[in-house]
Design an enzyme around this catalytic site. Structure first.
Site, PDB file in Angstrom:
ATOM      1  N   LYS A  66       0.805  -1.225   0.000  1.00  0.00           N
ATOM      2  CA  LYS A  66       0.000   0.000   0.000  1.00  0.00           C
ATOM      3  C   LYS A  66       0.841   1.280   0.000  1.00  0.00           C
ATOM      4  CE  LYS A  66      -4.178  -0.138   2.073  1.00  0.00           C
ATOM      5  NZ  LYS A  66      -5.296  -0.432   3.002  1.00  0.00           N
ATOM      6  N   ASP A  89     -10.085   4.141   1.616  1.00  0.00           N
ATOM      7  CA  ASP A  89     -10.394   3.576   2.937  1.00  0.00           C
ATOM      8  C   ASP A  89     -11.163   4.564   3.818  1.00  0.00           C
ATOM      9  OD1 ASP A  89      -9.287   1.048   2.553  1.00  0.00           O
ATOM     10  OD2 ASP A  89      -7.303   1.676   3.234  1.00  0.00           O
TER      11      ASP A  89
END
Ligand code: ATR
Length: 271
Positions: A65, A102
């Site tokens: 990520k 997110d």
């Protein structure tokens, strides 16, 4: 046929293939979504090759990520602020666009389950300061929360978040996590504690207001001991599965051209 997928290491545990597969089937879209176990040393090569193999984008999970930010051509502001990306779009001009959905998923899920929730209902209290917590902090501040309290076992990671996100962030000692809940309107467990196989999150809830909205990012089990205790004290609770569903929607829409619905069928598809 457009292809998308999720890269990580390991990847077998990912629920994203079930979720995107469910949406592809529901909307009758000719496309595929595949899990791929990729080693860090192969990441750059994989990102170069996949667009040429028909891929329109990827989800990204641990441990890639952060690294994808340095390999992308365009990074959204929120991904840069969080320091990680979970959604890549391979553009027609060959450029890789990196975003982090997110925080969006966290807020969208919260609003779906508590439509009357307002960022200025009162202080927010975030337990944890890892990658997931950073996304939650960014989205809560972006929503307009005026005071954001944070605590973490490793205090320095919480201090780092304060240094980056600014004056609305107040750091509490890990041992004082219970006090942090006094007057908090929104409470979030962003640690991995409470997950199946880990210890439960042990924060004294005596100061928790019955009007607080309590969220846990852990979704296995759906009802963590922390959520169960908050519910027993009269609080409204939101489990972590919805955030997983909501964070996936923007990517699916960009890759496959259809905004997916998130409902009970969607939840059932990934359980
Ligand atoms: P994620 O991307 O899921 O947020 P992470 O960045 O590894 O994963 O963060 C995990 C979070 O859970 C951190 O806040 C971590 O605390 P530390 O920063 O002190 O490691 C927290 N956590 C994990 N195990 C814990 C434990 N046994 N006790 C307290 N906190 C724990």
């Amino acid at each position: 046929v457009p292809l998308a997928g999720v890269i990580g290491m390991p990847i077998a545990h990912s629920r994203s293939p079930l979720l995107h597969g469910h949406w592809l089937k529901t909307y009758g879209i000719a496309g595929h979504y595949v899990p791929m176990a990729i080693m860090p040393e192969h990441l750059a090569e994989v990102l170069r090759i996949l667009p040429r193999a028909g891929f329109v984008g990827l989800n990204v999970t641990i441990p890639h990520k952060e690294a994808v930010l340095t390999l992308a051509d365009v990074v959204t502001d929120r991904a840069a602020l969080i320091g990680a990306a979970n959604t890549l779009i391979f553009r027609a001009d060959g450029k890789i666009h990196a975003d982090n959905t997110d925080g969006y998923g966290f807020i969208a899920n919260l609003r779906q389950h508590a439509p009357d929730w307002q960022p200025d209902d009162g202080p927010a209290a975030v337990i944890g300061a890892g990658g997931a917590a950073r996304a939650v902090v960014a989205s809560l501040l972006d929503s307009g929360v005026r005071e954001l309290r944070i605590t973490n076992r490793t205090r320095m990671r919480a201090e780092q978040i304060k240094a980056e996100f600014g004056a609305r962030v107040v750091v509490y000692e890990w041992a004082q996590a219970g006090n942090m809940l006094q007057g908090a309107a929104t409470v979030v467990n962003a640690t991995s504690l409470g997950m199946t196989g880990k210890q439960p999150l042990r924060v004294p809830l005596d100061a928790l207001e019955p009007g607080a909205l309590v969220n846990d990012l852990v979704y296995a089990p759906l009802e963590t001991p922390f959520l169960a205790e908050a519910k027993a004290r009269g609080c409204r609770t939101v489990d972590g599965l919805g955030m997983l569903l909501h964070q996936a929607a923007p990517g699916f829409e960009r890759w496959f051209g259809q905004r997916p619905a998130i409902d009970d069928d969607t939840r059932a598809a990934v359980l």
